[in-house]
Design an enzyme around this catalytic site. Structure first.
Site, PDB file in Angstrom:
ATOM      1  N   LYS A   1       0.574  -0.907  -0.079  1.00 61.28           N
ATOM      2  CA  LYS A   1      -0.148   0.292   0.048  1.00 61.28           C
ATOM      3  C   LYS A   1       1.251   1.286  -0.006  1.00 61.28           C
ATOM      4  O   LYS A   1       0.917   2.168  -1.058  1.00 61.28           O
ATOM      5  CB  LYS A   1      -0.983   0.290   1.091  1.00 61.28           C
ATOM      6  N   ASN A   2       1.901   1.441   0.484  1.00 63.72           N
ATOM      7  CA  ASN A   2       2.910   2.420   0.838  1.00 63.72           C
ATOM      8  C   ASN A   2       3.622   2.901  -0.112  1.00 63.72           C
ATOM      9  O   ASN A   2       4.686   3.695  -0.006  1.00 63.72           O
ATOM     10  CB  ASN A   2       3.971   1.806   2.328  1.00 63.72           C
TER      11      ASN A   2
ATOM     12  N   CYS B   1      -4.487  12.101  12.992  1.00 60.27           N
ATOM     13  CA  CYS B   1      -5.355  10.221  13.433  1.00 60.27           C
ATOM     14  C   CYS B   1      -4.290  10.040  14.437  1.00 60.27           C
ATOM     15  O   CYS B   1      -4.790  10.859  15.515  1.00 60.27           O
ATOM     16  CB  CYS B   1      -4.770   9.287  11.918  1.00 60.27           C
TER      17      CYS B   1
ATOM     18  N   ARG C   1       0.152  13.731  13.889  1.00 58.22           N
ATOM     19  CA  ARG C   1       0.618  13.531  12.010  1.00 58.22           C
ATOM     20  C   ARG C   1       1.143  14.663  11.068  1.00 58.22           C
ATOM     21  O   ARG C   1      -0.017  15.225  10.173  1.00 58.22           O
ATOM     22  CB  ARG C   1      -0.535  12.779  11.550  1.00 58.22           C
TER      23      ARG C   1
ATOM     24  N   ASP D   1       5.168   0.355  11.860  1.00 59.37           N
ATOM     25  CA  ASP D   1       4.126  -0.571  11.376  1.00 59.37           C
ATOM     26  C   ASP D   1       3.828  -2.158  12.228  1.00 59.37           C
ATOM     27  O   ASP D   1       3.031  -2.624  11.761  1.00 59.37           O
ATOM     28  CB  ASP D   1       3.791  -0.063  10.349  1.00 59.37           C
TER      29      ASP D   1
ATOM     30  N   ARG E   1      -8.731  -0.687   5.031  1.00 59.44           N
ATOM     31  CA  ARG E   1      -7.421   0.112   4.977  1.00 59.44           C
ATOM     32  C   ARG E   1      -6.172  -0.302   3.884  1.00 59.44           C
ATOM     33  O   ARG E   1      -5.423   0.556   2.676  1.00 59.44           O
ATOM     34  CB  ARG E   1      -7.237   1.847   5.841  1.00 59.44           C
TER      35      ARG E   1
END
Ligand code: EPZ
Length: 422
Positions: free
Chosen positions: A22-23, A117, A122, A308, A400
């Site tokens: 995803k990143n 978030c 952030r 993460d 997500r």
């Protein structure tokens, strides 16, 4: 809304195919704004964040055709406006990645401030300061970053006070079309940043220092790029999550389609705990441990231990003998999973940004709530070993960033069902 119901106690076995990262996919999609040609991007993960960014790009005028759930054709030759609206940006902070490309190509743009978030404020101050250093005038108006560079962006030396992944990616994309040379000092060097560098380089941008924390980019002075077809690299965080699933259930499972060198920090930590790890090509296997020893983790930028995967290893720590400690150094509030793990019976105490986990406590199924993407994956892992049933609510967080999660886990022998809240 959906929730997951997990019946704990099953050992896992078999293979799991790891999806695209995803990143890595998000900056690659944003970089399509720099290109004049039709771009084919394959091995995209079929996750909500990628769909959200695709929706934002279409709103700006990009034409997107999905040739499969994991492959798209995108053409951004005809962008109709340069306003990244709040209603889309609020769903995913990485939308900030359109700031650099839009500003570099059009000399102006408005991007909604992403807002904080669950894991922290952030801020995007480092992104903004870098664009100003490259000649942009930026104001904050009504919750929007309003950026103007009527004479275009100029190459500059950007020294990041803190290592920022998307900050580095934004500057890379802005520098690609800027006039002259941009040096990025204290750059992030995550594999996802490296792939973006390679994508820009194959599109004709001169970049040196790839893989180091000092990048040098020679801009095209406004000439649009022509990119080649792109295959997104595998998701090292998804891979690490499944390795933790094998570890927490003390099973033998194998991951297919990974890049083992991206997982070195994770593999060595698992070996330190007592697991055997075997790699062969793009396959990586974990074998059960006779004894799972407590461990220490400090999260740092790549190639250190990734933030993460901090939550997932905290779930694992509940099954290790002794007291483990986890220090979170990147985000100020990334322990939202602690209180939910405690609801399952975990013995965890917090002192500032250090968590102490006393292992060998049996966990017992309960209702728990997902709070952010990686915290929710930690709850799934805990549910795999908790006695009885665990219900995980608000799993839109999971959707997500994890493709077909319950399907992949069930294929490994887990008992997981996706149900609809009454
Ligand atoms: C990227 O976020 C990842 N997201 C995150 O993954 C990941 O946790 C993070 O990097 C760290 O590895 C994407 O790549 C889309 P940062 P990013 O800028 O770029 C501070 C996931 O679960 N900072 O590297 O937003 C910031 O507060 C997500 O997939 C500023 O102070 O993170 C943090 O403390 C979660 N000012 C530190 O830097 C800024 O302008 C690192 O943040 C920018 C960042």
């Amino acid at each position: 809304m959906d929730y997951l119901e997990i019946t704990g106690g099953q050992a896992l076995a078999g293979k799991v195919k790891i999806s695209g990262a995803k990143n890595a996919a998000l900056p690659i999609l944003a970089s399509a704004l720099l290109c004049e040609n039709l771009l084919k991007i394959s091995n995209l993960p079929d996750v909500a964040d990628v769909k959200t960014l695709a929706k934002l790009l279409e709103h700006l005028g990009s034409e997107i055709e999905w040739t499969s759930p994991n492959e798209m054709l995108i053409c951004s030759s005809r962008i109709i406006h340069t306003k990244a609206i709040y209603d889309i940006v609020r769903k995913m902070r990485a939308s900030i990645l359109v700031l650099g490309p839009l500003l570099a190509r059009f000399g102006k743009c408005e991007v909604s401030l992403p807002g904080g978030c669950a894991i922290g404020a952030r801020p995007v101050d480092l992104h903004i300061k870098a664009m100003e250093k490259m000649g942009a005038e930026i104001t904050i108006e009504g919750g929007y970053i309003v950026a103007r560079a009527p004479r275009g962006l100029k190459g500059s030396d950007i020294i990041f006070d803190k290592i920022t992944v998307t900050g580095t990616e934004n500057v890379l994309m802005a520098a690609a079309l800027a006039k002259g040379e941009t040096k990025i000092i204290n750059a992030a060097k995550e594999p996802e940043v490296i792939q973006l560098c390679e994508v820009l380089k194959q599109a004709g941008v001169e970049i040196t220092g790839i893989g180091s924390n000092e990048l040098c980019v020679r801009g095209s002075d406004g000439v649009l790029l022509r990119s080649e077809p792109i295959c997104v690299i595998p998701d090292r965080i998804e891979a690490g999550t499944y390795l933790c699933a094998g570890a927490i259930t003390n099973s033998h499972i194998s991951l297919q389609g990974v890049i083992p060198t991206h997982l070195e920090a994770i593999s060595s930590k698992l070996q330190e705990i007592g697991f055997h790890i075997h790699t062969q090509g793009d396959m990586l296997e974990i074998f059960p441990a006779n004894k799972r020893k407590a461990f220490e983790i400090i999260t740092t930028e790549y190639p250190g231990f990734p933030t993460d995967l901090q939550a997932q290893f905290m779930a694992l720590a509940t099954q290790c003998e002794g007291s483990s400690t986890i220090e979170e150094r990147l985000f100020e509030n990334r322990f939202m999973h602690v209180s939910e793990l405690q609801r399952l019976g975990a013995d965890i105490s917090l002192r500032g940004n250090v968590a102490k986990i006393t292992g060998r406590e049996k966990l017992f199924g309960a209702d728990v709530m997902a709070t952010d993407l990686r915290a929710s994956s930690a709850l799934v892992l805990a549910g795999l070993v908790a006695t009885g049933q665990t219900q995980i609510h608000r799993i839109y967080h999971l959707d997500r960033g994890y493709e077909r999660l319950e399907e992949k886990f069930c294929a490994l022998g887990a008992q997981i069902k996706r149900l609809r809240e009454k």
